[in-house]
Design an enzyme around this catalytic site. Sequence first.
Site, PDB file in Angstrom:
ATOM      1  N   LYS A  70       0.836  -1.195   0.000  1.00  0.00           N
ATOM      2  CA  LYS A  70       0.000   0.000   0.000  1.00  0.00           C
ATOM      3  C   LYS A  70       0.877   1.253   0.000  1.00  0.00           C
ATOM      4  O   LYS A  70       1.893   1.316   0.699  1.00  0.00           O
ATOM      5  CB  LYS A  70      -0.908  -0.032   1.230  1.00  0.00           C
ATOM      6  CG  LYS A  70      -2.019   0.998   1.257  1.00  0.00           C
ATOM      7  CD  LYS A  70      -2.906   0.715   2.467  1.00  0.00           C
ATOM      8  CE  LYS A  70      -4.007   1.731   2.639  1.00  0.00           C
ATOM      9  NZ  LYS A  70      -4.841   1.417   3.825  1.00  0.00           N
ATOM     10  N   SER A  84      -9.467   2.085   3.204  1.00  0.00           N
ATOM     11  CA  SER A  84      -8.550   2.751   2.309  1.00  0.00           C
ATOM     12  C   SER A  84      -7.700   1.806   1.457  1.00  0.00           C
ATOM     13  O   SER A  84      -7.048   2.261   0.511  1.00  0.00           O
ATOM     14  CB  SER A  84      -7.634   3.669   3.129  1.00  0.00           C
ATOM     15  OG  SER A  84      -6.874   2.951   4.080  1.00  0.00           O
ATOM     16  N   SER A  94      -9.985  -0.520   7.122  1.00  0.00           N
ATOM     17  CA  SER A  94      -9.295  -0.355   5.839  1.00  0.00           C
ATOM     18  C   SER A  94      -8.698  -1.624   5.260  1.00  0.00           C
ATOM     19  O   SER A  94      -8.230  -1.619   4.120  1.00  0.00           O
ATOM     20  CB  SER A  94      -8.193   0.706   5.964  1.00  0.00           C
ATOM     21  OG  SER A  94      -8.756   1.986   6.069  1.00  0.00           O
TER      22      SER A  94
END
Length: 482
Positions: free
Chosen positions: A91, A166, A190
Amino acid sequence: MTVIANDPTPGSDDLWRWSATQLAHGIATGQVSAREVVQSCLDRIDAVNPRLNALIEVRPEEALEAADAADRETASGAELGPLHGVPVAIKVNSDQVGHATTNGVAAFKDNVASTDSPHVANLRQSGAILLGRSNTPAFSYRWFTNNDLHGRTLNPWDAARTPGGSSGGASSAVASGMVPIAHGNDIGGSVRYPAYACGVVGLRPTVGRVAGLYGPEGADPALSVQSMLVQGPLARSVADTRLALRGMTGADPRDPFHVPGAPAAPAAERPFRIAVVRDHGVATPTPAVDDALDRAASWLGDAGYVVEEVELPLLAEAYRLWYLLCMEEFRQIMPLVEEVGDEGMKKAAEGYYAVSAEWWGERPGLTDYMNGYARRGTLIRQLGEFMQRFSTVLLPVSAEQAFEQDADIASVESMRRVMAAQASMMAIPVLGFPALSVPTGITDGLPAGVQLLGRRFGEDGILDAAEVIEARAGTFTPIDPH
């Protein structure tokens, strides 16, 4: 419901379809090479990423060089790590040497990392090939993955629905076959919510299980980030999730809340008891969510678990408490958000504060904040006592299936609906216990699934229960984008 088989045999031309477990075994035994695996995944990325925008940076030469090094290590007879040669996405809010830690913010596009974050270093040490950087919303603070720097990530099941956030780039990449495993982090759902939205498995470990840092080296993270945010994997199967957790786990002194060598939770007494929490008093689940809970409860009952529907009101209190503790700390960086954040993030923040003001007032004071942390400790104790009776809690991931894109910023009323549906996404980080999302089927063209909450350091217990569900439901990815 259609179950999509994901059981390739060795020798398949489509190595990107193989599970991480199969790939690790195939590479270690010489059935396939790491280079062949990485090249297959690169080809898949070329085929589907232009449509989905899940990975915002891929360096093929760097990945192939790492694969060649892995193949040389295999040939040498050296002891191999659990993820040796397996492609993994990182990420873009985590430090990876030589790559910008943008966190989806245009102003951070040149923040090139000189070191790996602890969880990235552990994945590299475990033999993983770091194949790409996955997209996230600006400041990683929405359940919708869109930002002015990297653009919007789409859900491979339905472009009109969020892939989650996210870690939406991570979930979209895993579901569409770009990588078998992706890294994510979770302070408000997330990992769990993107996995749910895209029909894969997502694990939020116990706070302290996986060493990790959020954001660039040298930053001073807020107390809520230090004590609630965790690093966790997304994968297409429970077995791959176990493997990924093993690869991410390792000691690192940079994480102040890491528990080196944390033991597994003591085994629960048999028969295992499952508490079903259908509605925590915040949002009523839709029929699709109710049906997923019914199926999962039935399958667990068939496997010998004792299933009992209960109420657990402390989850609703923990949900509201998140917006006091986390959002009041986030208020300190709102001047930066106003300066460099995109419009989506600014509107989302306005919505969060507007709704949470109904509970905590426009500007909660220091006493509210201190009392909030005191109350947090009491809720953690209460949940721990509750889970002396139950080994696992079965509950919704969200009260709805994947939201329509940008539902959070359409209006304050829309944000209120989204926040309420996501109550358990916030409650569980406040409490610090492990949880995962696992698919149960496809309803109306979208993934459905459930969440399993376990005892502290009881990841094995919820993974075991998830395997029971997966054995009956099947796996649903990889898929071609719809």
